[in-house]
Design an enzyme around this catalytic site. Structure first.
Site, mmCIF file in Angstrom:
data_model
loop_
_atom_site.group_PDB
_atom_site.id
_atom_site.type_symbol
_atom_site.label_atom_id
_atom_site.label_comp_id
_atom_site.label_asym_id
_atom_site.label_seq_id
_atom_site.Cartn_x
_atom_site.Cartn_y
_atom_site.Cartn_z
ATOM 1 N N CYS A 88 38.468 8.545 35.543
ATOM 2 C CA CYS A 88 38.599 9.021 36.912
ATOM 3 C C CYS A 88 38.759 7.789 37.808
ATOM 4 O O CYS A 88 37.954 6.851 37.728
ATOM 5 C CB CYS A 88 37.363 9.812 37.323
ATOM 6 S SG CYS A 88 37.356 10.264 39.075
ATOM 7 N N ASP A 92 37.573 11.029 31.525
ATOM 8 C CA ASP A 92 38.192 12.349 31.568
ATOM 9 C C ASP A 92 38.826 12.597 30.203
ATOM 10 O O ASP A 92 39.347 11.670 29.574
ATOM 11 C CB ASP A 92 39.280 12.413 32.644
ATOM 12 C CG ASP A 92 38.713 12.429 34.051
ATOM 13 O OD1 ASP A 92 37.687 13.095 34.275
ATOM 14 O OD2 ASP A 92 39.304 11.786 34.935
#
Length: 153
Positions: free
Chosen positions: A51, A58
């Site tokens: 992120c 992620d």
């Protein structure tokens, strides 16, 4: 971007994971069936990036389908390229579309699509889809095979 005919291939030798997508070398090989419309699929079920705001990881499942013309992507170079996102900070949309655009620029395929099926962060899964144009007539395009997110049920 290179092709294996120029002797700069990563294939068949130890290759370190690139530090970033910009440093990754994507390679292409000649398509042995350039006059035939068919779909080649790559699935990356453990794709990761970071992120760009929090630095937290992620996770996504990527499904890449393309109808090649004169070139195929060399799979080891694709694996290294996708792995280079591991420490790269970018939003889901940017990662997914950037991968599709880079592959399209490298290969000039007849058609390409990518589905990025991102696991929830903050309670919301984000799925991102990009394709280079309308699917080709007469080409079988199977479903990407990723079930919609259903939470715990």
């Amino acid at each position: 971007m290179t092709d294996i005919a120029d002797g700069t291939t990563q294939l068949g030798r130890p290759t370190a994971l690139p530090a970033s997508p910009d440093e990754a070398v994507l390679e292409k090989v000649p398509n042995p069936h350039p006059g035939t419309n068919y779909v080649a699929r790559f699935t990356a079920p453990e794709f990761t990036s970071l992120c760009p705001v929090t630095g937290q990881p992620d996770f996504a499942q990527l499904v890449i389908d393309y109808v090649p013309d004169g070139w195929l992507v060399e799979s080891k170079s694709l694996k290294l390229y996708l792995g280079s996102f591991r420490n790269h900070g970018a939003f889901h949309e940017d990662c997914t579309v950037a991968i599709g655009l880079r592959l399209h620029a490298l290969l000039s395929p007849r058609w390409l699509r990518i589905g990025g099926y991102w696991y929830p962060r903050g309670g919301i899964p984000i799925d991102v889809f990009w394709q280079s144009g309308a699917p080709l007539e007469g080409v079988w395009l199977p479903d990407q095979g990723v079930a919609p997110y259903r939470g715990r049920g």
